[in-house]
Write an enzyme that holds these catalytic residues in place. Structure first.
Site, short mmCIF file in Angstrom:
data_model
loop_
_atom_site.label_atom_id
_atom_site.label_comp_id
_atom_site.label_asym_id
_atom_site.label_seq_id
_atom_site.Cartn_x
_atom_site.Cartn_y
_atom_site.Cartn_z
N ILE A 1 1.52 13.37 -3.76
CA ILE A 1 1.40 12.12 -4.78
C ILE A 1 1.77 11.39 -3.74
CG2 ILE A 1 0.89 11.24 -6.92
CD1 ILE A 1 1.96 14.62 -8.05
N ASP B 1 6.86 3.17 1.49
CA ASP B 1 6.20 1.93 1.61
C ASP B 1 4.46 1.80 2.23
OD1 ASP B 1 4.54 -0.13 0.94
OD2 ASP B 1 6.54 -1.76 1.31
N ASN C 1 -3.01 8.13 -4.62
CA ASN C 1 -3.20 7.42 -6.50
C ASN C 1 -2.39 5.78 -6.03
OD1 ASN C 1 -2.77 7.27 -9.44
ND2 ASN C 1 -0.79 6.88 -8.31
N ARG D 1 -4.15 10.02 7.42
CA ARG D 1 -4.46 9.77 9.04
C ARG D 1 -2.97 10.79 9.53
NH1 ARG D 1 -4.92 11.94 13.21
NH2 ARG D 1 -5.10 10.48 14.58
N TYR E 1 -9.52 -7.19 -5.51
CA TYR E 1 -9.55 -5.55 -6.18
C TYR E 1 -10.14 -5.02 -6.26
CZ TYR E 1 -7.98 -1.89 -9.40
OH TYR E 1 -7.56 -0.71 -9.96
N LYS F 1 -11.32 -1.35 -3.88
CA LYS F 1 -12.05 -0.33 -4.78
C LYS F 1 -13.52 0.41 -3.86
CE LYS F 1 -7.77 1.09 -6.60
NZ LYS F 1 -7.41 1.84 -6.46
N VAL G 1 -7.03 1.81 -18.18
CA VAL G 1 -5.58 2.51 -18.25
C VAL G 1 -4.32 2.40 -18.37
CG1 VAL G 1 -4.78 4.17 -18.03
CG2 VAL G 1 -7.07 4.51 -16.19
P1 NDP Z 1 0.90 1.60 -12.04
O1 NDP Z 1 0.81 0.25 -11.81
O2 NDP Z 1 2.15 2.14 -13.20
O3 NDP Z 1 1.68 2.53 -10.96
C1 NDP Z 1 1.42 2.70 -9.32
C2 NDP Z 1 2.04 2.94 -8.76
O4 NDP Z 1 1.60 2.99 -7.20
C3 NDP Z 1 3.54 3.16 -8.77
O5 NDP Z 1 4.05 4.11 -8.62
C4 NDP Z 1 4.41 2.22 -7.68
O6 NDP Z 1 5.32 3.05 -6.94
C5 NDP Z 1 3.07 2.92 -6.31
N1 NDP Z 1 2.96 1.98 -5.43
C6 NDP Z 1 2.04 0.42 -5.56
N2 NDP Z 1 2.67 -0.01 -3.73
C7 NDP Z 1 3.06 0.94 -3.31
C8 NDP Z 1 3.03 0.89 -1.45
N3 NDP Z 1 3.13 0.12 -1.37
N4 NDP Z 1 4.39 2.07 -1.89
C9 NDP Z 1 3.74 3.63 -2.34
N5 NDP Z 1 3.59 3.12 -3.58
C10 NDP Z 1 2.91 2.47 -4.27
O7 NDP Z 1 -0.62 1.61 -12.26
P2 NDP Z 1 -1.78 3.09 -12.44
O8 NDP Z 1 -0.73 4.36 -12.33
O9 NDP Z 1 -2.35 2.66 -13.49
O10 NDP Z 1 -2.19 2.53 -10.49
C11 NDP Z 1 -2.41 4.33 -10.48
C12 NDP Z 1 -3.63 4.17 -9.14
O11 NDP Z 1 -4.82 3.94 -10.14
C13 NDP Z 1 -3.98 2.81 -8.87
O12 NDP Z 1 -4.78 2.73 -7.07
C14 NDP Z 1 -4.99 1.76 -9.36
O13 NDP Z 1 -5.94 1.12 -8.86
C15 NDP Z 1 -5.74 3.24 -9.68
N6 NDP Z 1 -6.33 2.13 -11.31
C16 NDP Z 1 -5.60 1.93 -12.09
C17 NDP Z 1 -6.54 1.87 -13.72
C18 NDP Z 1 -5.97 1.68 -14.40
O14 NDP Z 1 -6.51 0.92 -15.53
N7 NDP Z 1 -4.29 1.32 -14.97
C19 NDP Z 1 -7.63 2.05 -13.40
C20 NDP Z 1 -8.66 1.95 -12.37
C21 NDP Z 1 -7.12 2.71 -10.93
P3 NDP Z 1 6.00 2.06 -6.60
O15 NDP Z 1 6.54 0.97 -7.22
O16 NDP Z 1 7.59 2.93 -7.25
O17 NDP Z 1 6.04 1.84 -4.92
C1 8X3 Z 2 -8.56 -0.51 -12.87
C2 8X3 Z 2 -9.46 -0.77 -13.67
O1 8X3 Z 2 -10.98 -2.11 -14.35
O2 8X3 Z 2 -9.15 -3.25 -15.17
O3 8X3 Z 2 -8.90 -0.53 -11.56
O4 8X3 Z 2 -9.59 -3.26 -12.56
S1 8X3 Z 2 -9.82 -2.55 -14.09
#
Ligand code: NDP
Ligand code: 8X3
Length: 258
Positions: A11, A65, A92, A126, A158, A162, A191
């Protein structure tokens, strides 16, 4: 039936939100976990709490990262033998930064979103996919977004990242066709996680406003659907899922109690 027990699930972005919730759900079904993110302390805390609840699983936490190709390649290619056969990759890790119009756009924000949401997803895929192809077995779960289906005001870059994630889900499904690998695209709506806090660079009041007067989804709601999708029998691919809070009709129509 539990088809997840004893598998290996990687994950990305496991340190918070949807990634962390996935870790909890996959651990509950007995999957061994590779947890990846940049924040080491958050990963260690999660690892410890999961091992306490599920002493029979194994967990490997990797600080990585996903924007840095060398870091991703080293992480995957130097996995100990017993971790080599990754069954499920959940792409994710991702983020949004800012909400400016293109004409006012902040270049570093663009770079960070493109590098994480598109290039990071590609780098990890990849590195992981060749072994899956060789084994003719595996699941890729890409977390895209409703933002990839519908462009909303000031969502520009953004939304584009996506939309790219969604396209890459379709592309991967074509590329691995005939290998038994399943590619699942998950498009959540709103979310409540750290997402908005990150988008607004730590401005907690502004982040709170995003969900004001409505009930957003929780990370748990998304993880439940991911675990259900991965647990389908091998001949079933849940290819594309849009998950919305009931109060959200689309990216711009959200019912709020005043
Ligand atoms: P969070 O900010 O809670 O989680 C994001 C996670 O991504 C963190 O664990 C962060 O960890 C990690 N991350 C960010 N940048 C990097 C990086 N460069 N390398 C490794 N890890 C990274 O947000 P969400 O759980 O909401 O987001 C998870 C996914 O869901 C994202 O792709 C987001 O775009 C998508 N999403 C979210 C929505 C929402 O409304 N919340 C809706 C739709 C999609 P760390 O900072 O420790 O590296
Ligand atoms: C996150 C959902 O609509 O806030 O991907 O951009 S939205």
């Amino acid at each position: 039936m539990n088809r997840i027990q004893h598998t290996i699930t990687l994950i990305t972005g496991a340190s918070s939100g949807i990634g962390e919730a996935c870790a909890r759900h996959f651990a509950e079904l007995g999957s061994n976990l590779i947890l990846m993110a940049r924040r080491k302390e958050a990963l260690t805390a999660l690892e410890q709490s999961l091992l306490k609840l599920h002493p029979d699983i194994r967990i490997l936490s990797i600080t990585c990262d996903v924007r840095i190709i060398e870091s991703v390649e080293t992480a995957i290619h130097s996995l100990p033998e017993e971790w080599n056969n990754i069954d499920t990759l959940i792409n994710n890790a991702g983020l949004s930064r800012g909400m400016e119009k293109v004409q006012d756009g902040i270049i570093e924000n663009w770079e960070e979103m493109i590098d994480t949401n598109i290039k990071g997803l590609l780098y990890v895929s990849r590195a992981v996919l060749p072994r899956m192809v060789q084994r003719k077995k595996g699941n890729i779960v890409n977390i895209a977004s409703i933002a990839g289906r519908e462009t909303y005001p000031s969502g520009n870059v953004y939304c584009a990242t996506k939309s790219a994630a969604r396209t890459l889900s379709e592309a991967m499904r074509i590329d691995v066709n005939g290998t038994n690998i399943r590619v699942m695209n998950i498009d959540p709506g709103m979310v409540e996680t750290e997402f908005s806090l990150v988008r607004f660079h730590g401005d907690a009041d502004r982040a709170k406003q995003v969900y004001k007067g409505m009930q957003p989804l929780t990370a748990n709601d998304i993880a439940e659907i991911i675990v259900f999708s991965v647990n389908r029998p091998p001949h079933v691919t849940i290819g594309d899922v849009l998950i919305l809070p009931t109060a959200q009709a689309n990216t711009t129509t959200v019912y709020r109690e005043s």
